[in-house]
Design a protein around this motif. Structure first.
Motif: not given
Length: 503
Positions: A178-202
């Motif tokens: 369960s906690f490893e799933s939460r870790t995966t959520d955090n890491v993956t959603l952080l990657e989504v935020c990073d990709r979103y900000l890259t699109l915004v910046a571009s």
């Protein structure tokens, strides 16, 4: 915690219309006689007209407007990495249920037929010729003669230690997954935020380049007028034209960056890349997610308390400790078996001297109930001792892994806080630089309007203003990234940030 929506727009700048008016004033103030008349004869639309750069990336009508909250929601529901982690939780729950079922009986039903022909040896050594047959049907199976039913109808067979300790370990593994799933959520959603900000910046970078391109185009057109009437060198016109062409190349590169950023965001969201993702317009504001005055020790303590990785390691240690305790108790706890069977049994033989019919007799009901237990010491105790050492080593390895995880968390929080503070200062510096660049451009344009300078002299100021815009944009995006990374390093799910933003 204060936070704002991250969207896209140009940075503050003077309007191109003001520059157009000033440059027309410059042209009129520096030309006289018939040459000035040529300027009057030049239509304003011709001098200031500007066409946006052409789209070099194939345009598609299938577009999806997306914001940060929508991107995170799509990732929660569609990203295969998150789905895989959640399925592992489901698997661990099933394994826990299996471990808890060790004390539940197993049910069997069936039958067996036995036929013997030839000699047998009695218990006192006599050899006899015997033909026999038997049939059993009912609960359980595999019984011959006076033997009990080998496969009971209802049977409990388990080691007492396994039945007690394995469910404890399995329950801890559910917590781990369960906690490893939460870790995966955090890491993956952080990657989504990073990709979103890259699109915004571009997208914002392209808009800023278009604004600068429009300003440089005005300088180029004004310089062309001056060169045509002989008031300025033609080389200055070519210089302005070269600057415009370089900006067009940069704008085309920005279009490529937008397409790549949209494709990367589609990948992490598991969307069809043929659907072009675009962000909404609006100011790119700072995400102040973590108190900038918070002491590093407080942040580290918060992270060690909230990070799911720490909770997962603690649960793993608990599971390993249960397995160690099981091995320590194994020689002292028995393996037990309890079985009950009931069915119909019948048969016959050729021993007519004993009054047994040679033909098959009518079957009759029979029941069997057996309970037995035994204790095992593996390899004179050496095997048990070896397994205890193995389980103890597994537990100690997990303890050291937790220590490494805590050290990693301390490093991440310290590093991300330092980056967030440094990039916040970079935003302040970039904002000051943009303000200075705007003032410099305004002063140069006033000199141009007063006839003290030519349009080409404003080109450097426009270039500096463009660089300041791009630097401020990059600084804001980098700061927002650093804040999000620091927030995840503290153990917060980015989805919680999006929910607070929407509220």
């Amino acid at each position: 915690m204060e936070c704002v929506v991250v969207t896209k727009s140009r940075h503050p700048s003077r309007t191109c219309l003001t520059i157009v008016i000033m440059f027309i004033g410059v042209c009129l103030s520096n030309l006289t006689g018939l040459r000035a008349q040529e300027v009057f004869d030049t239509p304003v639309e011709t001098m200031t007209g500007f066409k946006p750069p052409a789209e070099i990336i194939p345009h598609t009508d299938d577009q999806l407007m997306i914001d940060l909250g929508t991107a995170l929601h799509l990732a929660e529901s569609q990203n295969p990495r998150i789905a895989l982690a959640r399925e592992m939780v489901t698997e661990s729950v099933a394994q826990h249920r299996e471990a808890r079922a060790l004390w539940l009986p197993t049910l069997n039903a069936g039958g067996n037929y036995h036929l013997h022909g030839g000699v047998v040896q009695t218990s006192f050594g006599e050899i006899r010729r015997l033909n026999s047959q038997s049939l059993y049907v009912g609960g359980g199976s595999n019984t011959v003669g006076t033997q009990t039913v080998a496969v009971p109808a209802v049977r409990i067979f388990a080691h007492v230690g396994d039945a007690y300790y394995l469910p404890l370990a399995a329950r801890q593994m559910v917590t781990v997954r369960s906690f490893e799933s939460r870790t995966t959520d955090n890491v993956t959603l952080l990657e989504v935020c990073d990709r979103y900000l890259t699109l915004v910046a571009s997208e914002a970078r392209r808009e800023a380049l278009i604004a600068t391109l429009q300003e440089v185009s005005i300088v180029e057109r004004a310089q062309a007028v001056f060169a045509r009437v002989g008031q300025e060198r033609e080389a200055d016109y070519h210089r302005a034209k070269t600057e415009r062409l370089l900006l067009e190349v940069a704008e085309q590169q920005a279009q490529e960056d937008i397409a790549v950023a949209a494709a990367e965001l589609s990948r992490v969201l598991h969307l069809d890349p043929s659907c072009r993702l675009v962000t909404s317009s609006g100011p790119i504001e700072l995400l102040d997610l973590v108190d900038k005055h918070a002491h590093i020790d407080d942040l580290v303590g918060q992270a060690q308390h909230l990070r799911p990785e720490v909770a997962a390691r603690n649960a793993e240690i608990g599971a390993a400790d249960s397995r160690l305790r099981n091995e320590q108790m194994r020689p002292w706890l028995p393996q037990i078996s309890a079985g009950f069977s009931g069915g119909a049994f019948g048969g016959g033989s050729n021993r007519q001297d004993l009054g047994v019919s040679s033909i098959y007799q009518t079957t009759a009901g029979r029941t069997d109930f057996d309970v037995w237990a035994f204790w095992t010491v593996q390899n004179l105790g050496a095997g048990n001792h070896a397994w205890q050492n193995i389980r103890r080593s597994e537990r100690d390895q997990l303890i050291f892994s937790r220590a490494l995880a805590l050290a990693q968390i301390r490093r991440e929080v310290t590093e991300q806080q330092a980056q967030a503070r440094a990039r916040r200062r970079a935003v302040d510096v970039a904002w000051t630089q943009l303000t200075a660049a705007e003032k410099g451009a305004q002063q140069e344009l006033r000199r141009t309007r007063a006839g003290e300078a030519l349009p080409i002299e404003a080109l450097n100021n426009i270039t500096r203003l463009s660089d300041a815009r791009q630097r401020l944009l990059a600084s804001v995006i980098d700061y927002n990234r650093a804040e999000l990374r620091l927030l995840v390093a503290l153990g917060t799910n980015p989805q919680d940030v999006a929910m607070s933003v929407n509220q």
